[in-house]
Write a protein that holds these residues in place. Structure first.
Motif: not given
Lengths: 379, 293
Positions: A280-288, A323-329, A340-348
């Motif tokens: 499992w890869g885990g990311l906190r909301s402030e790291d996305i 991201f694809g089918s996996s959810q994130f915050v 809603q449904d806006e496409q955005m770029s996220f820096h991880i």
């Protein structure tokens, strides 16, 4: 003043185990918070320390003395209950002095102690009122006063703020912390609210299914969660988890899931990295981090995502997306209106990617740390 | 869009809303009629106690009395004929001590059933409560012989023993339900404050159960006060005779007192219960509320 030591403490109700062996040292004058979802055994553990539940197995030492079979009143502990548990037929004054009267303390001394507690808690105007004539916050303070007057060696708090409204809760939280520091009494505090736990604790004990999932300082538990459960439970909003596996290319390691491919810090995970290992890869909301909003992580990977819901909190937005089918915050600093449904770029922030074994759900870095330690022993 | 509030006729709105809540005239009429029928016996009692024997015989039963003074004579007559003073003292003793002890024991039982840890709690409760499931008359004959064997027939002790025992189950039920609702954390707090089990019961639980205890005490007192059957069978000597038993001198073929005397005696006999109710009514109503009897 006293330290509290729990050794192999077990609570069994018939065949059902509510607490499955707790080992913990609570240093003198510290504030330890037990936190966990309901049914994790945190309240039961507290009640065993209080003497309200018998200890099925193991040892409890308060100030070095074995307390397993001591009656509650001899343990030097005082408790603040979730419902406050004030005596409704007594005035505030009588509520506060009840325990001292039972102990046959001389009257002037009782008056002195009550006066002291009343000053600390600013309860003077209410001394002759009954609990039903007080507000929630005032009742809460009386409950604390009842604990203070006994001048106990250990304070126990059982979800004391959960019956207060949000604003009062924050206020009382600060007050409890201040009081604890002022009186310098060892304190054990139980809550299911991880924010409360993190703000109060010198040491957090995260519990799950009657066991300690992780114990450590707030920062330690937050930065190095021992398991997927701790990662998910501590921190708000919850850590996002991605189902994936480890791969190796040109000597570099990667975490790969359906939509992500993130480089892995080989130094942190060491020998635990094996090609094809399911994790499992885990990311906190402030790291996305939404690109262009707030502090951008130096070592990052950019990923396109779709925002399905945005919570506008004013100072920041919480973006729920996929991201694809996996959810994130994701946490958006310096917020703007998001459609809603806006496409955005996220820096991880790839330095802060947590990896947990798919089966055991334990952090992979535990394996490498164990290796390090055993190597040290070998030398 | 804003409503022009100053143009609204609030009196008319209030009238309309009041009309919606008001009942129809014929429901009121039926209610009035039923109340009237209900009140006739009380009216009969109220006028008869002010009549002399001759007046009662001469007039229609529901006719108004000539004056108020005959009640004094009636009362003296009733009081002396039935030796009511003695009966009252006995009944007060049975009622106060019997109901008092019963409620206290019931409170202890309820505390045990809700707070102490022992096996088969429900079974024990059923055993206690089973006492009220059967008609009380069933106990009459066995009790009589038992009392005779043990030599406690026609003794104050025997009467108190019976009344206390018979009055325990119902308060136990009420108080058990009430104490179930009292916060456990409250007695845990008291225990941590250093209170013994008995101190928790006496100083924490009892003061909070005062309402339902008063209510059940009143109900049990009234039952004991009004009991005729058991006091007749178990305590029929003059020195143990209860007030209801004492009133029996007005009954039977040798009785000579007229209905005006009998009714005056009945009125006097029911006064203590009524007075007690008024004295304790605040607690009683509180108790009714919490126990939703």
């Amino acid at each position: 003043m006293a330290d509290v030591v729990l050794k192999d403490m077990v609570k069994a109700y018939g065949r059902h185990l509510a607490v499955r062996g707790i080992d913990l040292e609570i240093p003198d004058k510290s504030l330890v918070v037990f936190v966990g979802p309901s049914g994790c055994g945190k309240s039961t553990t507290l009640r065993m320390i209080a003497g309200l539940e018998s200890i099925s197995h193991g040892e409890l030492r308060i100030g070095g003395k074995l307390a397993n079979d001591m009656p509650s009143r001899d343990r030097g502990v005082a408790m603040v209950f979730q419902t406050y548990a004030l005596y409704p037929h007594m005035t505030v004054r009588d509520n506060l002095s009840f325990s001292l009267k039972l102990a046959r303390m001389p009257k002037p001394e009782i008056a002195e102690r009550v006066a002291k507690a009343v000053t600390v808690l600013e309860l003077e105007p209410y001394l002759d009122r009954k609990p039903s004539e007080l507000s929630g916050g005032q009742r809460q303070r009386v409950a604390m006063g009842r604990a203070i007057v006994r001048e106990p060696e250990v304070f126990l708090f059982d979800e004391p703020l959960s019956n207060l409204d949000a604003k009062l809760r924050n206020q009382m939280r600060v007050e409890i912390k201040r009081l604890q520091q002022k009186l310098g009494v060892t304190t054990i505090y139980v809550t299911h609210d991880q924010v409360e736990a993190m703000t109060l604790a010198d040491k957090i004990v995260v519990m799950k299914d009657g066991e300690i999932a992780q114990a450590g300082t707030t920062l330690d538990v937050f930065e190095n969660p021992r398991s997927k459960f701790v990662g998910g439970f501590i921190g708000s909003p919850q850590m996002s988890f991605f189902d994936g596996k480890l791969t190796q290319a040109d000597g570099d390691w990667f975490f790969e899931s359906e939509a992500l491919r993130l480089p892995v810090n080989a130094k942190r995970y060491g020998d635990a990295l094996k090609p094809g290992r399911a994790v499992w890869g885990g990311l906190r909301s402030e790291d996305i981090v939404p690109a262009g909003h707030g502090l951008q992580p130096t070592n990052h990977v950019a990923i396109e995502g779709v925002v399905t819901l945005a919570e506008m909190l004013g100072n920041e937005n919480l973006l729920f997306g996929t991201f694809g089918s996996s959810q994130f915050v994701s946490r958006m600093q310096q917020p703007r209106l998001v459609q809603q449904d806006e496409q955005m770029s996220f820096h991880i922030n790839v330095d802060r990617l947590h990896l947990f074994d798919k089966e055991t759900e334990l952090n992979l870095d535990l394996e490498s740390q164990q290796k390090d330690q055993s190597e040290e022993l070998d030398q | 869009m804003t409503v022009a509030l100053d143009t609204l006729d609030f009196d008319a709105i209030a009238r309309r809303e009041r009309r919606l809540q008001q009942s129809k005239w014929w429901t009121l009429a039926v209610a009035f009629l039923i109340s009237l029928i209900w009140l006739i016996p009380f009216y009969y009692l109220a006028i008869s106690v002010f009549k002399t024997q001759q007046e009662y015989a001469a007039k229609a039963p529901l006719a108004l009395p000539d004056g108020l003074w005959p009640i004094v004579g009636n009362a003296v007559e009733a009081w002396t004929q039935a030796k009511m003073g003695f009966g009252m003292l006995n009944s007060a003793f049975y009622g106060l001590v019997g109901a008092g002890l019963a409620v206290f024991f019931a409170a202890m039982a309820a505390y045990g059933l809700t707070r102490l840890d022992f096996r088969r709690k429900n079974l024990w409760f059923m055993v206690i409560f089973a006492g009220t499931v059967f008609p009380f008359q069933m106990y009459l004959i066995p009790l009589f012989f038992f009392y005779q064997d043990w030599g406690i027939l026609n003794t104050h002790f025997g009467m108190i023993l019976f009344y206390t025992a018979i009055c325990i189950p119902f308060p136990t039920l009420v108080l058990k339900n009430f104490m179930n609702g009292l916060s456990r954390e409250m007695d845990e707090a008291a225990r941590m404050d250093g209170a013994s089990e008995f101190t928790v019961f006496l100083r924490i639980i009892l003061p909070n159960a005062w309402g339902p205890m008063t209510a059940t005490f009143l109900l049990q007192f009234t039952w004991i006060w009004n009991d005729l059957l058991f006091s007749t069978v178990l305590g029929n000597r003059p020195e143990t005779r209860s007030i209801m038993n004492a009133l029996q001198v007005f009954q039977g073929s040798y009785a000579s007192a007229g209905p005006n005397i009998v009714l005056t005696a009945a009125l006097i006999a029911s006064l203590p219960s009524i007075i007690l109710f008024f004295v304790l009514r605040r607690h009683f109503m509180e108790g009714m509320r919490v126990t939703s009897l």
